[in-house]
Design an enzyme around this catalytic site. Structure first.
Site, PDB file in Angstrom:
ATOM      1  N   CYS A   1    -115.885-105.561  16.519  1.00  0.00           N
ATOM      2  CA  CYS A   1    -115.637-104.343  15.738  1.00  0.00           C
ATOM      3  C   CYS A   1    -116.665-104.184  14.619  1.00  0.00           C
ATOM      4  O   CYS A   1    -116.784-105.043  13.739  1.00  0.00           O
ATOM      5  CB  CYS A   1    -114.223-104.395  15.170  1.00  0.00           C
ATOM      6  SG  CYS A   1    -113.916-103.259  13.812  1.00  0.00           S
TER       7      CYS A   1
ATOM      8  N   CYS B   1    -115.223-104.157  11.138  1.00  0.00           N
ATOM      9  CA  CYS B   1    -114.803-105.508  10.742  1.00  0.00           C
ATOM     10  C   CYS B   1    -116.007-106.309  10.250  1.00  0.00           C
ATOM     11  O   CYS B   1    -115.923-107.049   9.259  1.00  0.00           O
ATOM     12  CB  CYS B   1    -114.156-106.228  11.916  1.00  0.00           C
ATOM     13  SG  CYS B   1    -112.725-105.371  12.625  1.00  0.00           S
TER      14      CYS B   1
ATOM     15  N   CYS C   1    -116.751 -89.176  20.193  1.00  0.00           N
ATOM     16  CA  CYS C   1    -115.498 -89.943  20.250  1.00  0.00           C
ATOM     17  C   CYS C   1    -115.189 -90.417  21.670  1.00  0.00           C
ATOM     18  O   CYS C   1    -115.015 -89.617  22.589  1.00  0.00           O
ATOM     19  CB  CYS C   1    -114.360 -89.077  19.715  1.00  0.00           C
ATOM     20  SG  CYS C   1    -112.711 -89.642  20.143  1.00  0.00           S
TER      21      CYS C   1
ATOM     22  N   CYS D   1    -111.839 -89.241  23.032  1.00  0.00           N
ATOM     23  CA  CYS D   1    -111.887 -87.815  23.385  1.00  0.00           C
ATOM     24  C   CYS D   1    -112.492 -87.640  24.777  1.00  0.00           C
ATOM     25  O   CYS D   1    -112.010 -86.834  25.588  1.00  0.00           O
ATOM     26  CB  CYS D   1    -112.706 -87.033  22.355  1.00  0.00           C
ATOM     27  SG  CYS D   1    -112.116 -87.171  20.649  1.00  0.00           S
TER      28      CYS D   1
END
Length: 515
Positions: free
Chosen positions: A58, A61, A393, A396
């Site tokens: 991530c 992160c 996205c 999406c």
């Protein structure tokens, strides 16, 4: 409707991602790594714990890691442990803790008192937030600890209230409990301390490490009045906008004026030049400088040219209105002062960013843009299901074929419109907290749209339209084949969703690309 573009936060933090991405994990760490076998015991043994649930891949992160590490080091001496859990290794634990995205930060006071961390993801903010959590809602003030308490945080609010003034004490305590995540509170009933501070009882004093250093409230001790005063008094005349301050400014309830400048020297100069304007309009508008080299992309979201600085714009989150200042003109305090006054007096028309209205609607999904939003979404008697999406996205993109399939069910049903809008290319009058966001604007109730939070399958979306729309159209009944296929979709949903989130829940109802 109050709204703002939360994806701006990603712009304000983007510069940190690259620099932190390669941070090593081999160095000694003050962040405690926990597993499913050690988590419960550790939490039970400590009064207060901040836990990060993360995934090694991530990006957000990775950006947080060095800041979280530094905060852990600073909080270690205060006996406030920071821990982390790798959700790719501890899927069951993360699922049990309701983790739906990365990173997720939660505060634990034992296993039964858990709440989300709601501060900024910056070292100073994490330390400040957790120190406030470790203290009582209102700390007692004595002659011996007064000076220490006054400087314990950037903002400290102290109530000087007589012990027999029960009403004022109760109101102040209730107010402190409601705002303890945002400010550090203390109180004393000692009249001699109040006298030494130059105030009478009852008074509230806000101590700060900027501007005039302290502000005094001696009006009626009342919740709403206190909140309004504290928000105003705790805001610098001309502040600096960054990841740790953005949320506070954008949720302040008043317009925000941005001064974009590329150098520190320019920003410091603008800060001094604009203080008299900020003082004049204090409580009506906040003014900030913003580093155009780091966060210049945000200028585009304010309908400015993001390649030309210095620049100035005003955003009114309550009205979702943007007022970019003519970039052919120099940013001068005198001229900007008049512009600010005109905006506050509603003499300036807001700027609306919009794609061109499509000449024809191609495909089953109706394409909405800012300039057609009113006609296609609001000013009609249709039930309109609208997807707010971003071209980049991933979720999406995954939804797109199913959404088109959904729209096909309604192609011969005039009472329902299935639509979408690119929320990055169009100014939208709705609160968007992630992509995709799907809302149903039911006929006769356009001012209170219902946000969809279920699984993104054709049948579930169709049922949502039927149950929440005015016309109660059952598209699956109209198309029996779809209803028959819904069983297969339900069977495959859990398997496909396991790849979407760390916590392999039964569906993907909360999946948003992180903003």
């Amino acid at each position: 409707m109050r709204t703002f573009a939360p994806w701006i936060l990603s712009l304000l933090g983007a510069s940190a991602v690259a620099s932190a991405a390669d941070a090593t994990a081999e160095a000694p760490s003050d962040v405690v790594s926990l597993t499913g076998d050690t988590f419960e015991t550790f939490v039970k043994e400590h009064d207060l714990v901040l836990a990060e649930f993360f995934a090694p891949w991530c990006g957000h992160c990775k950006a947080l890691a060095p800041k979280y590490e530094q905060a852990a080091t600073e909080l270690k001496e205060k006996n406030i442990p920071l821990v982390k859990v790798d959700c790719t290794e501890e899927e069951a634990l993360c699922r049990d803790q309701g983790v739906e995205g990365y990173p997720t930060l939660k505060i634990f006071r034992g296993l039964d008192a858990v709440k989300p961390y709601q501060g900024a993801r910056q070292t100073e903010a994490i330390v400040s937030y957790m120190v406030k959590q470790s203290l009582p809602a209102v700390s007692p003030v004595t002659p011996e600890n007064l000076e220490e308490i006054k400087t314990m945080d950037k903002i400290v609010v102290i109530g000087y209230i007589a012990s027999d003034d029960q009403t004022a004490n109760d109101i102040f305590t209730t107010f402190a409990e409601s705002q303890r995540d945002n400010y550090l509170f203390a109180a004393t009933s000692d009249a001699s301390i109040a006298k030494a501070e130059g105030v009478k009882q009852p008074s509230i004093v806000l101590y700060k490490d900027f501007d005039e250093k302290k502000a005094t409230y001696d009006g009626e001790i009342e919740q709403d009045a206190l909140l309004s005063w504290v928000k105003t008094a705790s805001t610098p005349l001309v502040g600096e906008l960054g990841p740790e301050t953005y949320s506070g400014y954008i949720t302040a309830g008043i317009p925000l004026a941005y001064i974009f400048a590329e150098t520190k020297e320019e920003r410091e100069q603008f800060t001094e030049e604009f203080k008299f304007i900020a003082e004049k309009h204090k409580g009506s508008i906040n003014i900030v400088t913003i580093d155009a080299k780091l966060y210049g992309a945000h200028a585009g979201n304010l309908n400015l040219d993001p390649s030309k600085f210095p620049a100035f714009a005003i955003q009114d989150p309550e009205k979702n209105a943007k007022y970019p200042y003519d970039q052919s003109k120099e940013v001068k305090a005198k001229d900007i002062g008049k512009f600010i006054q005109d905006v506050l007096d509603d003499k300036v028309e807001p700027s609306i960013k919009s794609e061109a209205i499509p000449e024809t609607q191609e495909g089953p999904v109706t394409v909405v843009v800012a300039h057609s939003y009113k006609d296609l979404v609001l000013d009609n008697e249709k039930d309109v299901l609208l997807e707010f999406y971003a071209p980049w996205c991933g979720h999406c993109k995954a939804l797109a074929p199913k959404y088109e399939e959904l729209a096909s069910l309604y192609k011969d049903i005039p009472e329902v419109t299935i639509a979408k809008i690119d929320a990055t290319a169009n100014d939208v009058p709705d609160s968007i907290t992630g992509f995709p966001t799907i809302k149903l604007f039911a006929a006769g109730a356009k001012d209170s749209p219902v946000e969809y939070e279920g699984s993104r399958t054709v049948e579930d979306l169709a049922n949502f339209v039927k149950e929440n729309g005015k016309h109660k159209v059952d598209a699956l009944e109209v198309d029996p084949k779809k209803e028959q296929e819904s069983g297969d979709a339900t069977e495959t949903r859990a398997a496909s969703d396991e790849t979407e989130t760390p916590a392999a829940t039964s569906d993907d109802k909360s999946e948003h690309d992180e903003l």
